[in-house]
Design a protein around this motif. Structure first.
Motif, PDB file in Angstrom:
ATOM      1  N   GLU A  52      40.744  -1.977  42.448  1.00  7.90           N
ATOM      2  CA  GLU A  52      39.532  -1.196  42.724  1.00  7.90           C
ATOM      3  C   GLU A  52      39.113  -0.386  41.505  1.00  7.90           C
ATOM      4  O   GLU A  52      37.931  -0.242  41.220  1.00  7.90           O
ATOM      5  CB  GLU A  52      39.734  -0.281  43.935  1.00  7.90           C
ATOM      6  N   ASP A  97      46.112  -3.517  45.095  1.00 10.10           N
ATOM      7  CA  ASP A  97      44.722  -3.427  45.560  1.00 10.10           C
ATOM      8  C   ASP A  97      44.030  -2.178  45.018  1.00 10.10           C
ATOM      9  O   ASP A  97      42.868  -2.236  44.601  1.00 10.10           O
ATOM     10  CB  ASP A  97      44.659  -3.419  47.088  1.00 10.10           C
ATOM     11  N   ARG A 142      37.849  -3.117  38.826  1.00 13.10           N
ATOM     12  CA  ARG A 142      36.955  -4.174  39.332  1.00 13.10           C
ATOM     13  C   ARG A 142      35.693  -4.320  38.491  1.00 13.10           C
ATOM     14  O   ARG A 142      35.289  -5.412  38.115  1.00 13.10           O
ATOM     15  CB  ARG A 142      36.603  -3.936  40.799  1.00 13.10           C
TER      16      ARG A 142
END
Length: 150
Positions: A143, A139, A146
């Motif tokens: 980020e 995750d 992204r």
């Protein structure tokens, strides 16, 4: 790093704690192998399997990474540990998750105090897990990239 720790720091720790220093990693030199002597608390493991490494992490209270030189981010230095300023280079927010000492006496003192304080160890372990999730999880990686995919 291992020679410095074994000669300069570990004897100071052994004055106060009856603990072992496990040396783990590939390419162990003859000089490092010679550090293991009966009764001195130094155990040279060398290369270990993932299972053996997991067992060491499960049974040891504290990790030391006494790096003396190097460049870039030290990827293995993200766990409840005492390290040097070289070992902490390139790791953002390091002061929250690592204990950093460069002098033998201070390094030994920090190891002894931390090893003996189970609450401090628990706190460091929790902070480390949070830190890993925030900076090194899938995750966290998404980020960072992204924007490139939107």
């Amino acid at each position: 790093a291992v020679l410095w720790f074994a000669r300069e720091v570990f004897p100071l720790i052994r004055e106060k704690l009856s603990v072992n220093f496990y040396i783990v990693g590939s390419k162990v030199t003859e000089e490092i192998k010679a550090l293991e002597q009966p009764g001195n608390g130094i155990v040279v493991k060398g290369f270990v399997s993932e299972e053996e490494l997991s067992e060491l992490y499960r049974t040891c209270r504290l990790v030391v990474v006494p790096l003396r030189y190097g460049a870039g981010v030290k990827g293995k230095v993200v766990e409840p540990i005492v390290t040097t300023s070289v070992g902490s280079e390139g790791i953002p927010g390091v002061e929250d998750v690592l204990l950093v000492e460069d002098q033998p006496e201070a390094f030994a003192d920090t190891v002894v105090k931390t090893y003996s304080d189970t609450e401090k160890l628990r706190e460091l372990a929790e902070k480390t897990q949070s830190y890993i999730r925030d900076h090194f999880s899938i995750d966290a990686a998404w980020e960072v990239i992204r924007e490139d995919f939107e």
